[in-house]
Design an enzyme around this catalytic site. Structure first.
Site, PDB file in Angstrom:
ATOM      1  N   CYS A  99       0.844  -1.187   0.000  1.00 52.34           N
ATOM      2  CA  CYS A  99       0.000   0.000   0.000  1.00 52.34           C
ATOM      3  C   CYS A  99       0.885   1.245   0.000  1.00 52.34           C
ATOM      4  O   CYS A  99       1.755   1.392   0.860  1.00 52.34           O
ATOM      5  CB  CYS A  99      -0.890  -0.030   1.239  1.00 52.34           C
ATOM      6  SG  CYS A  99      -1.710   1.533   1.593  1.00 52.34           S
ATOM      7  N   GLU A 100       0.681   2.111  -0.956  1.00 52.78           N
ATOM      8  CA  GLU A 100       1.526   3.292  -1.042  1.00 52.78           C
ATOM      9  C   GLU A 100       1.213   4.318   0.041  1.00 52.78           C
ATOM     10  O   GLU A 100       1.990   5.233   0.273  1.00 52.78           O
ATOM     11  CB  GLU A 100       1.447   3.945  -2.424  1.00 52.78           C
ATOM     12  CG  GLU A 100       0.134   4.586  -2.769  1.00 52.78           C
ATOM     13  CD  GLU A 100       0.137   5.199  -4.161  1.00 52.78           C
ATOM     14  OE1 GLU A 100      -0.481   6.266  -4.309  1.00 52.78           O
ATOM     15  OE2 GLU A 100       0.746   4.632  -5.090  1.00 52.78           O
ATOM     16  N   HIS A 101       0.090   4.155   0.721  1.00 51.60           N
ATOM     17  CA  HIS A 101      -0.258   5.096   1.792  1.00 51.60           C
ATOM     18  C   HIS A 101       0.386   4.738   3.127  1.00 51.60           C
ATOM     19  O   HIS A 101       0.669   5.625   3.932  1.00 51.60           O
ATOM     20  CB  HIS A 101      -1.775   5.164   1.979  1.00 51.60           C
ATOM     21  CG  HIS A 101      -2.483   5.701   0.789  1.00 51.60           C
ATOM     22  ND1 HIS A 101      -3.754   5.303   0.444  1.00 51.60           N
ATOM     23  CD2 HIS A 101      -2.100   6.601  -0.161  1.00 51.60           C
ATOM     24  CE1 HIS A 101      -4.130   5.933  -0.661  1.00 51.60           C
ATOM     25  NE2 HIS A 101      -3.144   6.715  -1.038  1.00 51.60           N
ATOM     26  N   HIS A 102       0.575   3.424   3.385  1.00 48.71           N
ATOM     27  CA  HIS A 102       1.086   2.990   4.687  1.00 48.71           C
ATOM     28  C   HIS A 102       2.324   2.109   4.599  1.00 48.71           C
ATOM     29  O   HIS A 102       2.893   1.748   5.625  1.00 48.71           O
ATOM     30  CB  HIS A 102      -0.008   2.221   5.443  1.00 48.71           C
ATOM     31  CG  HIS A 102      -1.240   3.030   5.660  1.00 48.71           C
ATOM     32  ND1 HIS A 102      -2.343   2.917   4.846  1.00 48.71           N
ATOM     33  CD2 HIS A 102      -1.525   3.977   6.582  1.00 48.71           C
ATOM     34  CE1 HIS A 102      -3.271   3.763   5.265  1.00 48.71           C
ATOM     35  NE2 HIS A 102      -2.814   4.415   6.308  1.00 48.71           N
ATOM     36  N   GLN A 120      -4.719  -0.687  -5.187  1.00 48.94           N
ATOM     37  CA  GLN A 120      -5.398  -1.783  -5.884  1.00 48.94           C
ATOM     38  C   GLN A 120      -6.112  -1.276  -7.130  1.00 48.94           C
ATOM     39  O   GLN A 120      -6.093  -1.938  -8.177  1.00 48.94           O
ATOM     40  CB  GLN A 120      -6.387  -2.465  -4.940  1.00 48.94           C
ATOM     41  CG  GLN A 120      -7.124  -3.617  -5.606  1.00 48.94           C
ATOM     42  CD  GLN A 120      -7.982  -4.391  -4.626  1.00 48.94           C
ATOM     43  OE1 GLN A 120      -7.698  -4.448  -3.432  1.00 48.94           O
ATOM     44  NE2 GLN A 120      -9.044  -4.989  -5.133  1.00 48.94           N
ATOM     45  N   HIS A 122      -6.203  -6.051   2.599  1.00 44.47           N
ATOM     46  CA  HIS A 122      -5.259  -4.970   2.858  1.00 44.47           C
ATOM     47  C   HIS A 122      -4.883  -4.934   4.334  1.00 44.47           C
ATOM     48  O   HIS A 122      -5.749  -4.759   5.189  1.00 44.47           O
ATOM     49  CB  HIS A 122      -5.876  -3.626   2.454  1.00 44.47           C
ATOM     50  CG  HIS A 122      -6.091  -3.502   0.988  1.00 44.47           C
ATOM     51  ND1 HIS A 122      -5.330  -2.657   0.208  1.00 44.47           N
ATOM     52  CD2 HIS A 122      -6.952  -4.120   0.150  1.00 44.47           C
ATOM     53  CE1 HIS A 122      -5.734  -2.758  -1.044  1.00 44.47           C
ATOM     54  NE2 HIS A 122      -6.714  -3.645  -1.110  1.00 44.47           N
ATOM     55  N   CYS A 153      -3.437  -2.658   5.866  1.00 42.65           N
ATOM     56  CA  CYS A 153      -3.705  -1.341   6.453  1.00 42.65           C
ATOM     57  C   CYS A 153      -5.124  -1.275   7.017  1.00 42.65           C
ATOM     58  O   CYS A 153      -5.420  -0.410   7.838  1.00 42.65           O
ATOM     59  CB  CYS A 153      -3.463  -0.218   5.444  1.00 42.65           C
ATOM     60  SG  CYS A 153      -4.423  -0.335   3.934  1.00 42.65           S
TER      61      CYS A 153
END
Length: 189
Positions: A78-81, A120, A148, A150
Protein backbone atom coordinates in the site's frame (compact mmCIF):
# COMPACT_ATOMS: atom_id res chain seq x y z
CA UNK A 1 16.18 3.75 -14.44
CA UNK A 2 17.66 4.01 -11.01
CA UNK A 3 19.06 1.17 -8.97
CA UNK A 4 17.74 0.44 -5.50
CA UNK A 5 19.93 2.18 -2.94
CA UNK A 6 20.27 -0.61 -0.37
CA UNK A 7 22.47 1.42 1.98
CA UNK A 8 19.97 4.26 2.10
CA UNK A 9 17.16 1.82 2.93
CA UNK A 10 19.30 0.28 5.69
CA UNK A 11 19.92 3.72 7.19
CA UNK A 12 16.21 4.58 7.04
CA UNK A 13 15.18 1.31 8.71
CA UNK A 14 17.74 1.87 11.44
CA UNK A 15 16.32 5.36 11.99
CA UNK A 16 12.76 4.01 12.21
CA UNK A 17 13.78 1.38 14.75
CA UNK A 18 15.55 4.03 16.82
CA UNK A 19 12.55 6.38 16.50
CA UNK A 20 10.17 3.78 17.97
CA UNK A 21 12.51 3.25 20.89
CA UNK A 22 14.29 0.05 19.86
CA UNK A 23 17.92 -0.80 20.49
CA UNK A 24 19.29 -1.35 16.99
CA UNK A 25 22.29 -3.16 18.48
CA UNK A 26 20.32 -5.93 20.16
CA UNK A 27 20.86 -9.38 18.69
CA UNK A 28 17.52 -9.74 16.89
CA UNK A 29 17.77 -6.35 15.19
CA UNK A 30 21.43 -6.12 14.18
CA UNK A 31 20.85 -7.42 10.63
CA UNK A 32 17.24 -6.23 10.30
CA UNK A 33 18.08 -3.11 8.23
CA UNK A 34 20.03 -5.26 5.75
CA UNK A 35 17.22 -7.84 5.55
CA UNK A 36 14.58 -5.16 5.03
CA UNK A 37 16.62 -3.48 2.29
CA UNK A 38 16.94 -6.78 0.38
CA UNK A 39 13.22 -7.43 0.87
CA UNK A 40 12.31 -3.98 -0.47
CA UNK A 41 14.56 -4.51 -3.47
CA UNK A 42 12.54 -7.62 -4.31
CA UNK A 43 9.11 -6.25 -3.39
CA UNK A 44 9.57 -3.08 -5.43
CA UNK A 45 11.23 -4.76 -8.42
CA UNK A 46 8.41 -3.64 -10.73
CA UNK A 47 9.08 0.09 -10.32
CA UNK A 48 11.28 0.31 -13.42
CA UNK A 49 9.33 -2.19 -15.52
CA UNK A 50 6.82 -1.34 -18.21
CA UNK A 51 4.02 -3.93 -18.00
CA UNK A 52 3.20 -3.41 -21.67
CA UNK A 53 6.52 -5.05 -22.58
CA UNK A 54 5.10 -8.44 -21.62
CA UNK A 55 2.83 -8.20 -24.65
CA UNK A 56 5.50 -7.31 -27.21
CA UNK A 57 5.41 -10.90 -28.50
CA UNK A 58 2.05 -11.75 -29.99
CA UNK A 59 0.89 -15.07 -31.39
CA UNK A 60 -1.71 -15.50 -34.11
CA UNK A 61 -4.52 -17.91 -33.44
CA UNK A 62 -7.98 -17.85 -34.96
CA UNK A 63 -9.75 -17.47 -31.63
CA UNK A 64 -12.10 -14.62 -30.86
CA UNK A 65 -13.75 -15.93 -27.70
CA UNK A 66 -12.90 -15.17 -24.10
CA UNK A 67 -9.45 -16.01 -22.75
CA UNK A 68 -9.37 -15.97 -18.94
CA UNK A 69 -6.54 -16.56 -16.52
CA UNK A 70 -8.03 -16.53 -13.05
CA UNK A 71 -6.73 -16.75 -9.51
CA UNK A 72 -3.39 -15.11 -10.29
CA UNK A 73 -1.87 -14.62 -6.83
CA UNK A 74 -0.11 -11.34 -6.13
CA UNK A 75 1.12 -9.18 -3.30
CA UNK A 76 1.84 -5.49 -3.22
CA UNK A 77 2.57 -2.66 -0.79
CA UNK A 78 0.00 0.00 0.00
CA UNK A 79 1.53 3.29 -1.04
CA UNK A 80 -0.26 5.10 1.79
CA UNK A 81 1.09 2.99 4.69
CA UNK A 82 3.82 0.78 3.18
CA UNK A 83 2.17 -2.36 4.51
CA UNK A 84 1.26 -5.34 2.35
CA UNK A 85 -1.94 -6.18 0.59
CA UNK A 86 -2.38 -9.45 -1.23
CA UNK A 87 -4.93 -11.37 -3.18
CA UNK A 88 -5.67 -12.63 -6.63
CA UNK A 89 -6.34 -11.17 -10.03
CA UNK A 90 -8.57 -12.48 -12.79
CA UNK A 91 -7.69 -11.29 -16.29
CA UNK A 92 -9.91 -11.85 -19.33
CA UNK A 93 -9.77 -10.61 -22.87
CA UNK A 94 -11.39 -11.36 -26.22
CA UNK A 95 -8.72 -11.54 -28.95
CA UNK A 96 -9.17 -9.61 -32.16
CA UNK A 97 -7.63 -10.48 -35.53
CA UNK A 98 -6.00 -13.56 -33.97
CA UNK A 99 -3.72 -11.55 -31.64
CA UNK A 100 -3.12 -13.60 -28.47
CA UNK A 101 -0.48 -13.40 -25.76
CA UNK A 102 1.26 -16.24 -24.00
CA UNK A 103 -0.87 -17.05 -20.95
CA UNK A 104 2.03 -16.53 -18.54
CA UNK A 105 2.32 -12.94 -19.79
CA UNK A 106 -0.98 -12.07 -18.12
CA UNK A 107 0.41 -13.22 -14.77
CA UNK A 108 3.72 -11.45 -15.37
CA UNK A 109 1.88 -8.21 -16.10
CA UNK A 110 -0.04 -8.47 -12.82
CA UNK A 111 3.15 -9.20 -10.89
CA UNK A 112 5.07 -6.33 -12.47
CA UNK A 113 2.33 -3.80 -11.76
CA UNK A 114 1.91 -5.05 -8.18
CA UNK A 115 5.62 -4.92 -7.30
CA UNK A 116 5.79 -1.23 -6.49
CA UNK A 117 4.14 1.05 -3.93
CA UNK A 118 0.63 0.76 -5.23
CA UNK A 119 -3.13 1.13 -5.00
CA UNK A 120 -5.40 -1.78 -5.88
CA UNK A 121 -7.44 0.42 -8.18
CA UNK A 122 -4.30 1.32 -10.14
CA UNK A 123 -3.23 -2.31 -10.47
CA UNK A 124 -6.63 -3.15 -11.95
CA UNK A 125 -6.64 -0.27 -14.44
CA UNK A 126 -2.98 -0.58 -15.45
CA UNK A 127 -3.30 -4.29 -16.26
CA UNK A 128 -6.45 -3.66 -18.32
CA UNK A 129 -4.94 -0.67 -20.14
CA UNK A 130 -1.67 -2.51 -20.90
CA UNK A 131 -3.51 -5.42 -22.51
CA UNK A 132 -5.90 -3.14 -24.39
CA UNK A 133 -3.07 -1.04 -25.79
CA UNK A 134 -0.74 -3.84 -26.77
CA UNK A 135 -3.08 -6.64 -27.92
CA UNK A 136 -5.86 -4.39 -29.22
CA UNK A 137 -8.50 -7.00 -28.35
CA UNK A 138 -12.27 -6.65 -28.65
CA UNK A 139 -12.31 -6.15 -24.89
CA UNK A 140 -10.56 -6.65 -21.56
CA UNK A 141 -12.04 -7.33 -18.13
CA UNK A 142 -9.88 -7.41 -15.00
CA UNK A 143 -11.10 -8.21 -11.49
CA UNK A 144 -8.78 -7.90 -8.49
CA UNK A 145 -9.68 -9.00 -4.97
CA UNK A 146 -7.34 -8.37 -2.06
CA UNK A 147 -6.98 -8.13 1.68
CA UNK A 148 -5.26 -4.97 2.86
CA UNK A 149 -3.14 -5.09 5.99
CA UNK A 150 -3.70 -1.34 6.45
CA UNK A 151 -7.35 -2.27 7.16
CA UNK A 152 -6.75 -5.48 9.10
CA UNK A 153 -3.86 -4.68 11.44
CA UNK A 154 -4.41 -0.96 12.03
CA UNK A 155 -7.18 1.60 11.70
CA UNK A 156 -10.45 -0.23 11.10
CA UNK A 157 -8.96 -3.60 12.22
CA UNK A 158 -11.26 -5.86 10.20
CA UNK A 159 -9.29 -9.03 9.29
CA UNK A 160 -10.73 -11.03 6.43
CA UNK A 161 -12.38 -8.08 4.70
CA UNK A 162 -11.75 -8.06 0.96
CA UNK A 163 -11.68 -5.22 -1.52
CA UNK A 164 -12.79 -5.99 -5.07
CA UNK A 165 -12.03 -3.75 -8.03
CA UNK A 166 -12.75 -4.21 -11.71
CA UNK A 167 -11.83 -2.57 -14.97
CA UNK A 168 -13.76 -3.05 -18.20
CA UNK A 169 -12.41 -1.98 -21.57
CA UNK A 170 -13.72 -2.33 -25.12
CA UNK A 171 -16.73 -4.65 -25.50
CA UNK A 172 -16.85 -5.25 -21.76
CA UNK A 173 -17.56 -1.60 -20.99
CA UNK A 174 -21.21 -1.68 -22.05
CA UNK A 175 -22.06 -5.36 -22.54
CA UNK A 176 -23.61 -6.82 -19.38
CA UNK A 177 -23.88 -10.27 -20.97
CA UNK A 178 -20.12 -10.43 -21.63
CA UNK A 179 -19.35 -9.25 -18.10
CA UNK A 180 -21.72 -11.81 -16.57
CA UNK A 181 -20.04 -14.56 -18.63
CA UNK A 182 -16.62 -13.67 -17.25
CA UNK A 183 -17.91 -13.33 -13.70
CA UNK A 184 -19.53 -16.78 -13.91
CA UNK A 185 -16.25 -18.25 -15.25
CA UNK A 186 -14.32 -16.62 -12.41
CA UNK A 187 -16.73 -18.10 -9.88
CA UNK A 188 -16.34 -21.65 -11.25
CA UNK A 189 -14.15 -23.83 -9.06
Amino acid sequence: MSEVNLKKIEEAVKMILEAVGEDVNREGLIDTPKRVSKMYEEMFSGINEDPREFFSTVFHEEHEEVVLVKDIPFYSMCEHHLVPFYGKAHVAYIPKDGRVAGLSKLGRCVESVARRPQLQERITSTVADSIMEMLQPHGVYVVVEAEHMCMTMRGLKKPGSKTITSAARGNYENDDVLRREVISLIQMS
